[in-house]
Design a protein around this motif. Structure first.
Motif, PDB file in Angstrom:
ATOM      1  N   ARG A 109       0.866  -1.179   0.000  1.00 30.24           N
ATOM      2  CA  ARG A 109       0.000   0.000   0.000  1.00 30.24           C
ATOM      3  C   ARG A 109       0.898   1.221   0.000  1.00 30.24           C
ATOM      4  O   ARG A 109       1.839   1.319   0.792  1.00 30.24           O
ATOM      5  CB  ARG A 109      -0.899   0.037   1.239  1.00 30.24           C
ATOM      6  N   GLN A 113      -0.049   7.947  -5.575  1.00 27.96           N
ATOM      7  CA  GLN A 113      -0.923   7.265  -6.538  1.00 27.96           C
ATOM      8  C   GLN A 113      -0.112   6.526  -7.586  1.00 27.96           C
ATOM      9  O   GLN A 113       0.964   6.939  -7.986  1.00 27.96           O
ATOM     10  CB  GLN A 113      -1.874   8.251  -7.234  1.00 27.96           C
ATOM     11  N   ARG A 116      -2.809   2.889 -13.405  1.00 26.90           N
ATOM     12  CA  ARG A 116      -3.170   1.555 -13.860  1.00 26.90           C
ATOM     13  C   ARG A 116      -3.304   1.553 -15.372  1.00 26.90           C
ATOM     14  O   ARG A 116      -3.369   2.605 -16.007  1.00 26.90           O
ATOM     15  CB  ARG A 116      -4.495   1.152 -13.221  1.00 26.90           C
ATOM     16  N   ASP A 118      -5.750   0.925 -17.271  1.00 24.09           N
ATOM     17  CA  ASP A 118      -6.940   1.520 -17.873  1.00 24.09           C
ATOM     18  C   ASP A 118      -6.930   3.035 -17.769  1.00 24.09           C
ATOM     19  O   ASP A 118      -7.877   3.696 -18.171  1.00 24.09           O
ATOM     20  CB  ASP A 118      -8.209   0.951 -17.202  1.00 24.09           C
ATOM     21  N   GLY A 119      -5.851   3.596 -17.225  1.00 27.96           N
ATOM     22  CA  GLY A 119      -5.717   5.045 -17.174  1.00 27.96           C
ATOM     23  C   GLY A 119      -6.067   5.662 -15.843  1.00 27.96           C
ATOM     24  O   GLY A 119      -5.843   6.836 -15.628  1.00 27.96           O
ATOM     25  N   SER A 120      -6.650   4.851 -14.946  1.00 30.35           N
ATOM     26  CA  SER A 120      -7.033   5.416 -13.657  1.00 30.35           C
ATOM     27  C   SER A 120      -5.834   5.424 -12.713  1.00 30.35           C
ATOM     28  O   SER A 120      -4.813   4.815 -12.976  1.00 30.35           O
ATOM     29  CB  SER A 120      -8.165   4.593 -13.044  1.00 30.35           C
ATOM     30  N   GLN A 121      -6.006   6.159 -11.611  1.00 31.76           N
ATOM     31  CA  GLN A 121      -4.957   6.236 -10.591  1.00 31.76           C
ATOM     32  C   GLN A 121      -5.518   5.660  -9.298  1.00 31.76           C
ATOM     33  O   GLN A 121      -6.676   5.870  -8.971  1.00 31.76           O
ATOM     34  CB  GLN A 121      -4.579   7.701 -10.334  1.00 31.76           C
ATOM     35  N   VAL A 122      -4.656   4.930  -8.578  1.00 30.98           N
ATOM     36  CA  VAL A 122      -5.077   4.376  -7.286  1.00 30.98           C
ATOM     37  C   VAL A 122      -4.162   4.892  -6.212  1.00 30.98           C
ATOM     38  O   VAL A 122      -2.956   4.973  -6.423  1.00 30.98           O
ATOM     39  CB  VAL A 122      -4.965   2.836  -7.235  1.00 30.98           C
ATOM     40  N   LYS A 123      -4.747   5.205  -5.059  1.00 31.03           N
ATOM     41  CA  LYS A 123      -3.906   5.549  -3.930  1.00 31.03           C
ATOM     42  C   LYS A 123      -4.511   4.991  -2.653  1.00 31.03           C
ATOM     43  O   LYS A 123      -5.723   4.779  -2.582  1.00 31.03           O
ATOM     44  CB  LYS A 123      -3.713   7.056  -3.822  1.00 31.03           C
ATOM     45  N   PHE A 124      -3.649   4.746  -1.685  1.00 32.72           N
ATOM     46  CA  PHE A 124      -4.096   4.180  -0.415  1.00 32.72           C
ATOM     47  C   PHE A 124      -3.913   5.201   0.705  1.00 32.72           C
ATOM     48  O   PHE A 124      -3.441   6.297   0.499  1.00 32.72           O
ATOM     49  CB  PHE A 124      -3.299   2.897  -0.117  1.00 32.72           C
ATOM     50  N   ASP A 125      -4.318   4.752   1.896  1.00 32.78           N
ATOM     51  CA  ASP A 125      -4.323   5.667   3.024  1.00 32.78           C
ATOM     52  C   ASP A 125      -2.956   5.770   3.687  1.00 32.78           C
ATOM     53  O   ASP A 125      -2.638   6.758   4.339  1.00 32.78           O
ATOM     54  CB  ASP A 125      -5.349   5.174   4.060  1.00 32.78           C
ATOM     55  N   ASP A 126      -2.142   4.715   3.552  1.00 34.17           N
ATOM     56  CA  ASP A 126      -0.870   4.697   4.270  1.00 34.17           C
ATOM     57  C   ASP A 126       0.157   3.900   3.466  1.00 34.17           C
ATOM     58  O   ASP A 126      -0.157   3.363   2.408  1.00 34.17           O
ATOM     59  CB  ASP A 126      -1.057   4.041   5.647  1.00 34.17           C
ATOM     60  N   PRO A 163      -6.451  -4.224   2.620  1.00 33.93           N
ATOM     61  CA  PRO A 163      -6.598  -4.420   1.173  1.00 33.93           C
ATOM     62  C   PRO A 163      -5.240  -4.538   0.468  1.00 33.93           C
ATOM     63  O   PRO A 163      -4.261  -3.943   0.896  1.00 33.93           O
ATOM     64  CB  PRO A 163      -7.330  -3.163   0.718  1.00 33.93           C
ATOM     65  N   HIS A 182      -8.881  -8.567   1.243  1.00 30.26           N
ATOM     66  CA  HIS A 182      -9.555  -7.842   0.179  1.00 30.26           C
ATOM     67  C   HIS A 182      -8.574  -7.579  -0.938  1.00 30.26           C
ATOM     68  O   HIS A 182      -7.431  -7.236  -0.682  1.00 30.26           O
ATOM     69  CB  HIS A 182     -10.046  -6.474   0.667  1.00 30.26           C
ATOM     70  N   VAL A 184      -7.990  -5.165  -4.272  1.00 31.17           N
ATOM     71  CA  VAL A 184      -8.504  -3.931  -4.854  1.00 31.17           C
ATOM     72  C   VAL A 184      -8.197  -3.884  -6.348  1.00 31.17           C
ATOM     73  O   VAL A 184      -7.065  -4.118  -6.736  1.00 31.17           O
ATOM     74  CB  VAL A 184      -7.884  -2.724  -4.145  1.00 31.17           C
TER      75      VAL A 184
ATOM     76  N   GLY B  16      -9.877   6.272 -17.671  1.00 26.25           N
ATOM     77  CA  GLY B  16      -8.770   7.197 -17.805  1.00 26.25           C
ATOM     78  C   GLY B  16      -8.938   8.471 -17.020  1.00 26.25           C
ATOM     79  O   GLY B  16      -8.068   9.323 -17.027  1.00 26.25           O
ATOM     80  N   GLN B  20      -8.811   6.924  -7.674  1.00 29.24           N
ATOM     81  CA  GLN B  20      -9.463   5.937  -6.837  1.00 29.24           C
ATOM     82  C   GLN B  20      -8.733   5.913  -5.505  1.00 29.24           C
ATOM     83  O   GLN B  20      -7.532   5.696  -5.473  1.00 29.24           O
ATOM     84  CB  GLN B  20      -9.259   4.598  -7.525  1.00 29.24           C
ATOM     85  N   PHE B  21      -9.434   6.169  -4.421  1.00 25.35           N
ATOM     86  CA  PHE B  21      -8.783   6.137  -3.116  1.00 25.35           C
ATOM     87  C   PHE B  21      -9.275   4.922  -2.351  1.00 25.35           C
ATOM     88  O   PHE B  21     -10.478   4.723  -2.202  1.00 25.35           O
ATOM     89  CB  PHE B  21      -9.093   7.422  -2.344  1.00 25.35           C
ATOM     90  N   VAL B  22      -8.339   4.084  -1.876  1.00 25.68           N
ATOM     91  CA  VAL B  22      -8.703   2.888  -1.135  1.00 25.68           C
ATOM     92  C   VAL B  22      -8.395   3.124   0.326  1.00 25.68           C
ATOM     93  O   VAL B  22      -7.245   3.355   0.693  1.00 25.68           O
ATOM     94  CB  VAL B  22      -7.909   1.664  -1.635  1.00 25.68           C
TER      95      VAL B  22
END
Lengths: 184, 160
Positions: A109, A113, A116, A118-126, A163, A182, A184, B16, B20-22
């Motif tokens: 984690r 960010q 990915r 598909d072009g999106s960005q993911v970021k976690f809390d820590d 996650p 989990h 993600v 795109g 997304q924030f997890v």
């Protein structure tokens, strides 16, 4: 983004670059507070580098690890999915991993960010890692070590908490995915 | 490819776009743009932020209960590709969209309708009570003044 710019300017000196990043971050935040608009100063998340403390999210024994080195060739530091070398700063009393040990961990984690496909960005809390190996004192013959590139696939713990992102599949950390609660 | 809804403003997020924030409890928050993301970081409740769909639904501004919404459910089972099904679905999407938007417009119109009559009555009352702002109270209507023909005076002057 400011940190990325700063590190781009200081190419050969990653350590100094990282320190200046930290300083510039501090300066920005202190200026922001002085001006009275705390809300406009958004936190800039950067790479995991030497000195970053990370949470350990398995039951290997360690609780907190301070990054010593990122095994990625990237001078800026480690990201989500990379392997780092860290020193255990805090551990449970009776665990496999003890305080002061040097361990290898996979970043599962990251607050920064990650893009990915598909072009999106993911970021976690820590920032969190899973311990995948413990460094032993080298007393073997140097020939043996140079032959095989060590693969860090098997986590030392038996459970993983929280996650876990899909990026583990690309990094061949399938055991971690199997243990995850989990995905993600 | 899947189109998702922004957690804050409920607009569709196309591939795109957005972040997304997890959270550590594995809850995923998707944001369509940094505006929504920053509002979330400020811990604002979307039900209280005027421009979001959540606010409008919660305060009855927009239509919420309609059968056209049920077509847009989340389906986790992948459909086997059938050309006819795809073709019909695409046609249906357009039609349902049209129906839904006309119904939404009608809902807003109905919501604003009683206010129209109310406003008219208020305006009428105001006109009756405060006409002095427009016309001075003492002044009466147009009065006809008869001007007599004064031909005899002119003839006398010329004779002399």
């Amino acid at each position: 983004m400011a940190a990325a710019l700063a590190s781009r300017f200081s190419r050969g000196r990653s350590l100094i670059g990282s320190l200046s990043n930290a300083f510039s971050g501090l300066m920005n935040s202190s200026n922001g507070i002085m001006n009275g608009n705390i809300l406009s100063q958004q936190q800039q998340r950067t790479f995991i580098q030497m000195g970053t403390t990370l949470k350990v999210v398995d039951n290997s024994g360690a609780k907190e690890v301070k990054c010593i080195q990122s095994l990625k060739a990237n001078k800026k530091g480690a990201r989500l999915g990379d392997i780092i070398v860290g020193s255990v700063k805090e551990a449970i009393p009776k665990g496999k991993v003890k305080k002061g040990k040097v361990v290898y961990g996979v970043v599962v984690r990251a607050a920064m960010q990650k893009g990915r496909v598909d072009g999106s960005q993911v970021k976690f809390d820590d920032n969190a890692i899973v311990v995948v190996g413990i460094k032993e004192k080298k007393k073997k013959k140097p020939e043996e070590n140079k032959k095989n590139k060590v693969e860090f696939n098997q986590p030392t713990g038996t459970r993983v908490f929280g996650p876990v992102p899909h990026e583990m599949r690309n990094k061949k950390q399938l055991k971690i995915l199997a243990l995850a609660q989990h995905m993600v | 490819m899947r189109l998702v809804k922004c957690w804050f403003c409920s607009s569709t997020i196309y591939p795109g776009h957005g972040i997304q924030f997890v959270r550590n409890d594995a809850k995923i928050f998707r944001f369509c743009r940094s505006k929504c993301h920053k509002n979330f970081k400020m811990k604002r409740n979307p039900r209280k932020v005027k421009w979001t769909k959540a606010f409008r639904a919660a305060h009855g501004k927009d239509m919420t209960k309609d059968k056209t919404f049920e077509f847009e459910k989340k389906r986790n089972r992948p459909e086997r590709y059938d050309r006819n099904v795809t073709e019909n679905t695409l046609k249906a999407i357009k039609k349902i969209d049209k129906i839904r938007s006309t119904r939404e417009a009608k809902h807003i119109e109905n919501r604003l309708k009683p206010n129209k009559q109310k406003k008219f009555n208020e305006d009428k009352k105001e006109l009756n009570n405060q006409i002095d702002l427009v016309r001075a109270p003492g002044v009466s209507e147009k009065v006809k003044v008869v001007v007599p023909k004064i031909k005899s005076v002119q003839n006398e002057a010329m004779e002399e």
